[in-house]
Design a protein around this motif. Structure first.
Motif, PDB file in Angstrom:
ATOM      1  N   ARG A 284     -13.025  29.572 -52.545  1.00  0.00           N
ATOM      2  CA  ARG A 284     -13.998  28.652 -52.469  1.00  0.00           C
ATOM      3  C   ARG A 284     -15.261  28.903 -51.643  1.00  0.00           C
ATOM      4  O   ARG A 284     -15.283  29.611 -50.681  1.00  0.00           O
ATOM      5  CB  ARG A 284     -13.100  27.400 -51.685  1.00  0.00           C
ATOM      6  CG  ARG A 284     -13.829  26.033 -51.317  1.00  0.00           C
ATOM      7  CD  ARG A 284     -13.012  25.085 -50.841  1.00  0.00           C
ATOM      8  NE  ARG A 284     -12.122  25.539 -49.651  1.00  0.00           N
ATOM      9  CZ  ARG A 284     -11.961  24.791 -48.494  1.00  0.00           C
ATOM     10  NH1 ARG A 284     -12.860  24.005 -48.205  1.00  0.00           N
ATOM     11  NH2 ARG A 284     -11.131  25.518 -47.679  1.00  0.00           N
TER      12      ARG A 284
ATOM     13  N   TYR B 294     -18.399  26.367 -49.684  1.00  0.00           N
ATOM     14  CA  TYR B 294     -19.072  24.870 -49.603  1.00  0.00           C
ATOM     15  C   TYR B 294     -20.078  25.317 -48.547  1.00  0.00           C
ATOM     16  O   TYR B 294     -20.386  26.384 -47.981  1.00  0.00           O
ATOM     17  CB  TYR B 294     -17.983  24.038 -48.969  1.00  0.00           C
ATOM     18  CG  TYR B 294     -17.350  24.450 -47.655  1.00  0.00           C
ATOM     19  CD1 TYR B 294     -16.269  25.007 -47.410  1.00  0.00           C
ATOM     20  CD2 TYR B 294     -17.859  23.894 -46.516  1.00  0.00           C
ATOM     21  CE1 TYR B 294     -15.620  25.290 -46.508  1.00  0.00           C
ATOM     22  CE2 TYR B 294     -17.371  24.016 -45.234  1.00  0.00           C
ATOM     23  CZ  TYR B 294     -16.192  24.881 -45.260  1.00  0.00           C
ATOM     24  OH  TYR B 294     -15.698  25.040 -43.821  1.00  0.00           O
TER      25      TYR B 294
ATOM     26  N   LEU C 201     -23.065  23.202 -45.741  1.00  0.00           N
ATOM     27  CA  LEU C 201     -23.392  22.147 -44.942  1.00  0.00           C
ATOM     28  C   LEU C 201     -24.976  22.059 -44.973  1.00  0.00           C
ATOM     29  O   LEU C 201     -25.396  23.056 -44.698  1.00  0.00           O
ATOM     30  CB  LEU C 201     -22.985  22.302 -43.504  1.00  0.00           C
ATOM     31  CG  LEU C 201     -21.552  22.332 -43.319  1.00  0.00           C
ATOM     32  CD1 LEU C 201     -21.173  22.547 -41.770  1.00  0.00           C
ATOM     33  CD2 LEU C 201     -20.970  20.918 -43.661  1.00  0.00           C
TER      34      LEU C 201
ATOM     35  N   ARG D 101     -20.594  19.874 -36.208  1.00  0.00           N
ATOM     36  CA  ARG D 101     -19.646  20.031 -37.141  1.00  0.00           C
ATOM     37  C   ARG D 101     -18.302  20.606 -36.702  1.00  0.00           C
ATOM     38  O   ARG D 101     -18.358  21.329 -35.806  1.00  0.00           O
ATOM     39  CB  ARG D 101     -20.299  20.438 -38.464  1.00  0.00           C
ATOM     40  CG  ARG D 101     -21.432  20.002 -39.112  1.00  0.00           C
ATOM     41  CD  ARG D 101     -20.895  18.624 -39.741  1.00  0.00           C
ATOM     42  NE  ARG D 101     -20.118  18.491 -40.779  1.00  0.00           N
ATOM     43  CZ  ARG D 101     -19.857  17.919 -41.805  1.00  0.00           C
ATOM     44  NH1 ARG D 101     -20.827  17.139 -42.191  1.00  0.00           N
ATOM     45  NH2 ARG D 101     -18.770  17.714 -42.592  1.00  0.00           N
ATOM     46  N   GLY D 102     -17.440  20.723 -37.716  1.00  0.00           N
ATOM     47  CA  GLY D 102     -16.059  21.409 -37.312  1.00  0.00           C
ATOM     48  C   GLY D 102     -15.195  20.537 -36.441  1.00  0.00           C
ATOM     49  O   GLY D 102     -15.116  19.424 -36.712  1.00  0.00           O
TER      50      GLY D 102
ATOM     51  N   HIS E 129     -12.079  21.588 -35.565  1.00  0.00           N
ATOM     52  CA  HIS E 129     -10.638  21.699 -35.998  1.00  0.00           C
ATOM     53  C   HIS E 129     -10.433  23.100 -36.102  1.00  0.00           C
ATOM     54  O   HIS E 129     -11.164  23.994 -35.875  1.00  0.00           O
ATOM     55  CB  HIS E 129     -10.539  21.094 -37.403  1.00  0.00           C
ATOM     56  CG  HIS E 129     -11.452  21.407 -38.458  1.00  0.00           C
ATOM     57  ND1 HIS E 129     -11.596  22.708 -39.183  1.00  0.00           N
ATOM     58  CD2 HIS E 129     -12.725  20.766 -38.956  1.00  0.00           C
ATOM     59  CE1 HIS E 129     -12.366  22.725 -39.672  1.00  0.00           C
ATOM     60  NE2 HIS E 129     -13.389  21.830 -39.630  1.00  0.00           N
TER      61      HIS E 129
ATOM     62  N   TYR F 235      -9.494  23.734 -50.770  1.00  0.00           N
ATOM     63  CA  TYR F 235      -9.477  22.643 -49.629  1.00  0.00           C
ATOM     64  C   TYR F 235      -7.984  21.989 -49.551  1.00  0.00           C
ATOM     65  O   TYR F 235      -7.385  21.928 -50.607  1.00  0.00           O
ATOM     66  CB  TYR F 235     -10.332  21.418 -50.044  1.00  0.00           C
ATOM     67  CG  TYR F 235     -10.069  20.490 -48.888  1.00  0.00           C
ATOM     68  CD1 TYR F 235     -10.616  20.527 -47.775  1.00  0.00           C
ATOM     69  CD2 TYR F 235      -9.706  19.294 -49.534  1.00  0.00           C
ATOM     70  CE1 TYR F 235     -10.346  19.410 -46.883  1.00  0.00           C
ATOM     71  CE2 TYR F 235      -9.412  18.234 -48.867  1.00  0.00           C
ATOM     72  CZ  TYR F 235      -9.657  18.348 -47.485  1.00  0.00           C
ATOM     73  OH  TYR F 235      -9.611  17.164 -46.463  1.00  0.00           O
TER      74      TYR F 235
ATOM     75  N   TYR G  34      -5.291  22.164 -42.053  1.00  0.00           N
ATOM     76  CA  TYR G  34      -6.117  21.667 -40.748  1.00  0.00           C
ATOM     77  C   TYR G  34      -5.094  21.287 -39.665  1.00  0.00           C
ATOM     78  O   TYR G  34      -4.184  20.691 -39.832  1.00  0.00           O
ATOM     79  CB  TYR G  34      -6.815  20.436 -40.975  1.00  0.00           C
ATOM     80  CG  TYR G  34      -8.174  20.878 -41.619  1.00  0.00           C
ATOM     81  CD1 TYR G  34      -9.291  20.820 -41.357  1.00  0.00           C
ATOM     82  CD2 TYR G  34      -8.183  20.772 -43.326  1.00  0.00           C
ATOM     83  CE1 TYR G  34     -10.756  20.843 -42.096  1.00  0.00           C
ATOM     84  CE2 TYR G  34      -9.209  21.167 -44.136  1.00  0.00           C
ATOM     85  CZ  TYR G  34     -10.462  20.992 -43.633  1.00  0.00           C
ATOM     86  OH  TYR G  34     -11.693  21.266 -44.131  1.00  0.00           O
TER      87      TYR G  34
ATOM     88  N   ARG H  44      -6.390  18.805 -36.874  1.00  0.00           N
ATOM     89  CA  ARG H  44      -7.718  18.093 -36.463  1.00  0.00           C
ATOM     90  C   ARG H  44      -7.498  17.485 -34.920  1.00  0.00           C
ATOM     91  O   ARG H  44      -8.466  16.993 -34.499  1.00  0.00           O
ATOM     92  CB  ARG H  44      -7.981  16.883 -37.468  1.00  0.00           C
ATOM     93  CG  ARG H  44      -8.224  17.329 -38.686  1.00  0.00           C
ATOM     94  CD  ARG H  44      -9.162  16.424 -39.453  1.00  0.00           C
ATOM     95  NE  ARG H  44      -9.556  16.732 -40.857  1.00  0.00           N
ATOM     96  CZ  ARG H  44     -10.763  17.347 -40.966  1.00  0.00           C
ATOM     97  NH1 ARG H  44     -11.453  17.659 -40.215  1.00  0.00           N
ATOM     98  NH2 ARG H  44     -10.967  17.743 -42.295  1.00  0.00           N
TER      99      ARG H  44
HETATM  100  P1  TYD Z   1     -14.583  19.025 -42.582  1.00  0.00           P
HETATM  101  O1  TYD Z   1     -13.893  20.384 -42.891  1.00  0.00           O
HETATM  102  O2  TYD Z   1     -13.873  18.248 -41.422  1.00  0.00           O
HETATM  103  O3  TYD Z   1     -15.995  19.371 -42.312  1.00  0.00           O
HETATM  104  P2  TYD Z   1     -16.668  20.276 -41.024  1.00  0.00           P
HETATM  105  O4  TYD Z   1     -15.765  21.018 -40.549  1.00  0.00           O
HETATM  106  O5  TYD Z   1     -17.800  21.007 -41.703  1.00  0.00           O
HETATM  107  O6  TYD Z   1     -17.364  19.217 -40.186  1.00  0.00           O
HETATM  108  O7  TYD Z   1     -14.770  18.194 -43.891  1.00  0.00           O
HETATM  109  C1  TYD Z   1     -15.412  16.803 -43.968  1.00  0.00           C
HETATM  110  C2  TYD Z   1     -14.925  16.053 -45.081  1.00  0.00           C
HETATM  111  O8  TYD Z   1     -15.095  16.771 -46.330  1.00  0.00           O
HETATM  112  C3  TYD Z   1     -13.407  15.832 -45.021  1.00  0.00           C
HETATM  113  O9  TYD Z   1     -13.143  14.514 -45.492  1.00  0.00           O
HETATM  114  C4  TYD Z   1     -12.967  16.862 -46.269  1.00  0.00           C
HETATM  115  C5  TYD Z   1     -13.927  16.892 -47.176  1.00  0.00           C
HETATM  116  N1  TYD Z   1     -13.946  18.475 -47.724  1.00  0.00           N
HETATM  117  C6  TYD Z   1     -13.608  18.581 -49.079  1.00  0.00           C
HETATM  118  O10 TYD Z   1     -13.334  17.464 -49.681  1.00  0.00           O
HETATM  119  N2  TYD Z   1     -13.582  19.823 -49.599  1.00  0.00           N
HETATM  120  C7  TYD Z   1     -14.159  20.934 -48.697  1.00  0.00           C
HETATM  121  O11 TYD Z   1     -14.166  21.947 -49.220  1.00  0.00           O
HETATM  122  C8  TYD Z   1     -14.315  20.920 -47.531  1.00  0.00           C
HETATM  123  C9  TYD Z   1     -14.703  21.942 -46.463  1.00  0.00           C
HETATM  124  C10 TYD Z   1     -14.272  19.440 -46.875  1.00  0.00           C
END
Ligand code: TYD
Length: 136
Positions: free
Chosen positions: A36, A38, A40, A49-50, A52, A117, A122, A124
């Protein structure tokens, strides 16, 4: 200390007056298969962010544009890593609490991940993360 298993990996860079090029090949440059990607972006000033940890996920975090900090915490030790170049990737192993902050304007944080995902992967809540570490 798990936080020391996390490391900045220097990726290949083909320097060229027309613009530099960096590539990443699974298992060759990073210690996991990529399932995967992704990213930001449009992160407002002062945002974090993060916040977790993951039970099993391996990740590589790259500042594709601009810069930001990643704070790594294994429950005993913390490290702050500043990422500002698109040919450096921060490898983050499982069971590390991470927070990302200090995003510069227009920065883009790309993450390569070893799995799709999965919310069940996680932690959290920081106390749950700490309890799981002590159980190990
Ligand atoms: P999160 O992992 O908490 O973001 P970050 O660590 O960057 O602050 O994810 C934020 C939201 O996005 C949460 O509702 C889950 C969703 N998400 C997905 O649907 N797919 C993904 O690959 C990721 C990373 C997050």
């Amino acid at each position: 200390m798990d936080v020391n298993k996390c490391r900045v990996i220097e990726l290949p860079k083909i320097a060229d007056p027309r613009g530099n090029l960096t590539f990443i090949e699974a298992n060759d440059h990073i210690p996991f298969d990529i399932q995967r990607v992704y990213y930001l972006y449009d992160v407002p000033g002062g945002a974090e962010r993060g916040g977790h940890a993951h039970q099993a996920l391996h990740q590589l975090i790259i500042a594709m544009s601009g810069s930001f900090d990643v704070v790594l915490d294994d429950g005993e030790q913390k490290r702050r890593v500043h990422l500002a170049r698109s040919y450096y990737g921060l490898y983050v192993c499982p069971m590390i609490w991470r927070e990302l902050d200090n995003f510069s304007s227009g920065s883009v944080c790309m993450v390569l991940a070893s799995n799709k995902y999965d919310e069940a992967d996680y932690f959290r809540n920081y106390n749950d993360f700490m309890a799981a570490r002590l159980d190990k």
